[in-house]
Write an enzyme that holds these catalytic residues in place. Structure first.
Site, mmCIF file in Angstrom:
data_model
loop_
_atom_site.group_PDB
_atom_site.id
_atom_site.type_symbol
_atom_site.label_atom_id
_atom_site.label_comp_id
_atom_site.label_asym_id
_atom_site.label_seq_id
_atom_site.Cartn_x
_atom_site.Cartn_y
_atom_site.Cartn_z
ATOM 1 C CE LYS A 69 5.758 -0.454 5.736
ATOM 2 N NZ LYS A 69 6.446 0.694 5.520
ATOM 3 C CB SER A 164 8.016 0.793 2.298
ATOM 4 O OG SER A 164 7.691 1.288 2.961
ATOM 5 C CB SER A 188 7.065 4.249 3.626
ATOM 6 O OG SER A 188 8.534 4.461 3.803
#
Lengths: 517, 495
Positions: A69, A164, A188
């Site tokens: 990420k 997210s 997330s």
């Protein structure tokens, strides 16, 4: 299985890497990746190949393509947090977890897309655009959706990936990598895992180092692990967990990586079903699935009881106060002086700061900073921040009490519904969405407990639904064992994507679920 | 009017690396050459507490009679400034590492340093915190230059309660603190290098009435200036109030050139620092021998008792020992400790000479020290070593030279030409005349030449004897022992 294939030479790391890179290109429309590090990945693959040839691979992860990420620092590769503030920022160091993966020979394909600074539950609010859920393009979804016309479907009907860590989840789900790192502050990692039909593990706070993870809420953030099966998650966990002297919030005790047992007898297991997790807005579909799952355990001999976590409904409000306060603090360093975006405004230092921060941050980030500063004002601190800390203690104690009463694992839904179409999702603002979506996942972050999403079944619309298991602190072995047992029972279907089929290879073809362990 | 003075002192911790990161601590290094990723506030970096800094704070707390908090906490203090990269400073606002101590210091009552009085100031607390970087404002080019070398260096903030009443007291208290820190080694405490920074809080009020509004005085660069700044501010406030004005709760800077305080541009104003607990640092837990768990890794642990046992003698104790051991006056002990290296020098001389310490001290404080001061030298830079001085004093003790001659020899030794005292004595022919007969002859000669004086002495005016002694001294070019001369003259005159 891919690891075995590498070892036996049926496929080489370079081939594997090239295939993934090419698949990334064909699935570009998913917008799962912000940066693809093609050159360095191929180099790493070459190195790995050398090691396999001389019969000295570094371990199970050697040569395995992974994605990270974009809020983890990667030396030499851009780290943006999907924000204008860090566009073009090339960090000089690797996050500890990234370093550990690289040290074990993993091949870093690139950085995945997210909500800006990890604030959001849809991966729709980053400056590089939203992430599309690969299942939007699956045969399973297309078959179930109301057909207007071919092109209209694909363009306007695509669903969100959740957030997210949507990019990481989409990357794993679409077979472009074998594992990905996400982060989990309020859900997330688990939320996008549920929407994209992959395993999403949130480890116990303090088990995995946060050094190099650009923080959202320091007291709740953890690096998250996304894989296609529970065994893989256990392998990645084993390589990442343990004390890091660079992170003073990691536990000092020695961590011993474990092999997941194949549970057959779960009759001694005690599963708790927290009634508060039948939250407002929970779809009847998921409620039913949850119930069926509980029955599954019951029928296998486990003790399944209803429990109560009475302060669950306060967790969102509590989270708002604590999260925004920490955000306001953590974002104070982005002033354009040492790194990142710097505005051209140069009338004074202060005006430069103000312009830089206005230009660099999106509305969501700025909103949270303003709220957070408000809560931290001297006159408000007692009523908001301190109160929220107290409520946090109550929420954590809810779990302690339940676990003390003999319950070992909690079973809950992960999301309120399956993935919403993007056009629907953006009708509400980020804050409203987060408030709604985080309710089932947030409390585990408050209490620092480990939790995992296991893809369970497809919804009526042909989209993945996952269920969540929450375990006791540092009892990942037990948590993952139960999750693995459950995974075996439900036999979640493999995504049927055109692009993946085109890149099919023996390795993928005959597997029910392509995993690497 | 009752003036009230409190102090906030920031002492830079003497350590190899910074409080929360591994970058080096060094004075006057090239700009931005000692900056780690954490110091530059690169995103994703985390603080890691430096053990040595904790030990320094515990040592200092113990030396100042504080209670050491076995559990203390770290907080973030937020404000925006170019020299604060993270936008916040990590400090200890809620629970500092040490509280409720005291510092004793001494003042001379009169200017002759012959009477000292001891005072005490309460120490409110000692807290660990980060230093900021340095910013230099270049007004001509409208830019600010930022050097982060100092950002993140460990500081101990020592807060002294408003128990002081004037510049002299403030200066004495800070001087004593400085000596303590240097003795402990927890800080080098050199004000000129920014290792010790003092801000003064000053107010005045009438006895019996509540405390007045206080001002904070900053930019004080030496202990001398501290006394000046405090006294000026007290005067300023008194004048202001007596003229019917009011005192603003403001920050003022001391202008050393003009010798006054001026209002500072409201850099921080009434800022809300939005304090928040530092989430990346668990509470700091300290142990003592009782509370230390058995199987704890001792590398991870700070044991207060262990540190207490290893504290060196504090200045107060050292002075008392000097007075007791050598029979010198308390004032002397202050001067000895006040000058870096002087007490060691003194003790070395005493070791190497038969002269009594009470006499040696005079040579140290009057002759050696004044010479060093005149030439702005430190004890370490003295051209006369303790060995040489002891040698000289031995000659004096053995009565081989007179005190006057000794001073002459010392004058020669300062030149640092490498000659021994004995060599100089021989060279300049300064030996005392030991030949009794020779002396008697000279005495006789003097007596013979001073009829009037002889008559006066015989008549009972004994003071005139000194004149004769002086004449003998002159005749012998200082090479006669005045005591012996006096005896001889008396003997002769009584015949």
């Amino acid at each position: 299985q891919v690891s075995a294939a590498l070892k036996e030479g049926r496929v080489t790391p370079t081939e594997l890497c090239q295939r993934c890179l090419s698949l990334i290109k064909s699935t570009k429309f998913l917008n799962a990746y912000i940066t693809v590090a093609e050159e360095t990945a191929l180099k790493q693959a070459e190195e790995s190949e050398k090691r396999y040839r001389t019969g000295q691979p570094l371990g199970v992860l050697d040569g395995i393509p992974v994605a990270v990420k974009d809020n983890f620092n990667t030396a030499g590769i851009e780290t943006t947090c999907a924000s204008n503030m860090l566009k073009g920022y090339i960090s000089p160091y690797n996050a500890t977890v990234v370093q550990k993966l690289l040290d074990r020979g993993a091949v870093l394909l690139g950085k995945t897309n997210l909500d800006e600074f990890a604030m959001g539950s849809g991966s729709t609010d980053g400056v590089f655009g939203p992430v599309r859920n690969p299942w939007s393009y699956s045969r399973q979804y297309k078959e179930k959706s109301v057909l207007k016309s071919q092109s209209e479907d694909e363009e306007s009907n695509w669903v969100i990936s959740g957030g997210s860590s949507g990019g990481s989840a989409a990357a794993v789900s679409s077979f472009t990598c074998f594992a990905a790192l996400g982060s989990d502050t309020g859900g997330s990692t688990r939320n996008p895992a549920a929407h994209c039909g992959v395993v999403g593990l949130k480890p116990t706070y303090g088990l995995i180092s946060r050094h190099g993870l650009i923080p959202l809420v320091n007291s709740m953030d953890v690096p998250g692990i996304l894989t296609r099966c529970v065994d893989d998650a256990a392998v990645v966990l084993g390589s990442l967990a343990g004390h890091d002297p660079k992170d003073s919030t990691t536990i000092q005790d020695n961590f011993k990586p474990f092999e997941l047992p194949n549970l057959t007898d779960i009759s001694k297991l005690s599963i708790g079903i927290p009634k508060e997790y039948n939250a407002p807005g929970l779809s009847s579909e998921i409620l039913a699935l949850w119930s069926r799952a509980a029955d599954l355990f019951k029928n296998a001999g486990a003790k399944v009881i209803e429990v109560s976590l009475p302060h669950t409904r306060y967790s969102i409000v509590c989270y708002h106060v604590l999260c925004t306060a920490e955000v306001a603090s953590n974002m104070a360093r982005f002033d354009g002086l040492e790194y990142g975006h710097r505005s051209n405004m140069n009338k004074s230092t202060e005006s430069m700061y103000a312009a830089t921060r206005r230009e660099g941050f999106n509305d969501v980030v700025r909103g949270r900073i303003l709220s957070g500063n408000y809560f931290l004002l001297k006159q408000n601190y007692e009523n908001y921040f301190i109160k929220a800390q107290k409520v946090r203690r109550l929420i954590a104690n809810d779990f302690v009490k339940v676990f003390q009463s003999g319950v070992e694992i909690l079973l809950t839904p992960t999301t309120l519904s399956d993935a919403a179409p993007y056009m629907e999702f953006i009708k509400e603002d980020n804050r409203t969405r987060s408030t709604q979506d985080d309710i089932l996942t947030q409390a585990a972050n408050m209490a620092g407990l480990p939790a995992i999403n296991v893809p369970t079944a497809l919804s009526e619309r042909g989209l993945p639904i996952g269920l969540q298991f929450i375990g006791r602190s540092f009892q990942e072995k037990q948590l993952l064992s139960v999750a693995k047992w459950f995974e075996k029972q439900v036999k979640f279907p493999v995504i049927q994507l055109e692009e993946v089929k085109r890149h099919d290879h023996d390795v993928f073809q005959h597997q029910k679920s392509a995993s690497f362990s | 009017w009752v003036p009230v003075v409190g102090l906030e002192i920031h002492a830079q911790i003497s350590s190899n690396s910074k409080l929360f990161s591994g970058s080096q601590v060094q004075f006057a290094a090239p700009p931005n050459s000692l900056v780690s990723f954490f110091d530059a506030s690169l995103p994703g970096t985390l603080p890691v507490l430096n053990r040595r800094c904790v030990e320094a704070a515990v040592m200092t707390g113990l030396a100042l009679n504080c209670s050491i908090n076995k559990k203390s906490l770290f907080d973030r203090k937020h404000y925006f400034y170019a020299d604060l990269p993270a936008g916040y400073q990590i400090t200890q606002q809620r629970v500092p590492i040490a509280v409720n101590g005291s510092l004793s210091y001494s003042l001379c009552i009169d200017s002759k340093m012959s009477q000292m009085v001891t005072k005490t100031v309460r120490i409110k607390q000692i807290q660990l915190e980060q230093d900021s970087g340095k910013s230099l404002h270049d007004d001509t080019r409208s830019q600010t230059l930022v050097d982060l070398n100092r950002a993140g260096v460990g500081l101990m903030e020592v807060v002294m309660e408003p128990d002081m009443c004037c510049g002299e007291e403030a200066a004495a208290a800070v001087r004593e603190l400085q000596l303590i820190l240097q003795t402990l080694g927890s800080s080098q405490a050199v004000m000129a290098e920014g290792q010790l920074r003092v801000d003064a809080n000053v107010s005045v009020h009438h006895p019996g009435e509540p405390y007045g509004v206080r001002t904070e005085v900053k930019n004080i660069n030496s202990i001398r200036f501290l006394a000046k700044a405090v006294d000026y501010e007290i005067q300023r406030q008194i004048e202001e109030l007596e003229n019917g004005g009011t005192i603003l709760n403001e920050t003022r800077a001391f202008d050393s050139k003009l010798g006054c305080t001026v209002p500072m541009r409201d850099k921080e104003g009434k800022q809300d620092y939005r304090f928040m607990p530092e989430p990346n640092l668990p509470p700091l837990i300290l142990y003592d021998t009782k509370s230390l768990p058995a199987n704890m890794n001792h590398q991870q642990v700070v044991n207060i008792d262990w540190i207490r046992e290893r504290l060196p003698d504090l200045p107060r104790v050292k002075r008392a020992k000097l007075v007791e051991r050598y029979g010198i006056l308390p004032e002397h002990s202050f001067t000895l400790l006040n000058e870096d290296g002087l007490s060691e020098f003194f003790e070395n001389v005493v070791k190497q000479t038969q002269m009594k310490p009470k006499k040696v001290i005079g040579w140290i404080l009057n002759d050696l020290l004044s010479y060093l001061k005149q030439h702005s030298l430190t004890v370490k830079e003295s051209p006369v070593s303790s060995f040489l001085l002891a040698d000289l004093l031995n000659l004096l003790e053995k009565k081989e030279i007179s005190p006057t001659a000794a001073k002459q020899v010392l004058g020669e030794l300062w030149k640092g030409e490498g000659k021994t005292p004995l060599e100089i004595v021989k060279e300049k022919k300064l030996e005392l005349i030991h030949d009794q007969k020779e002396l008697e002859q000279i005495c006789q000669a003097v007596i013979d030449g001073q009829e009037n004086e002889v008559m006066a002495i015989k008549a009972g005016n004994l003071k005139v004897l000194n004149k004769l002694i002086g004449l003998v001294q002159r005749k012998t070019q200082g090479r006669s022992n005045p005591v012996l001369v006096k005896q001889l003259l008396e003997k002769k005159l009584s015949e």
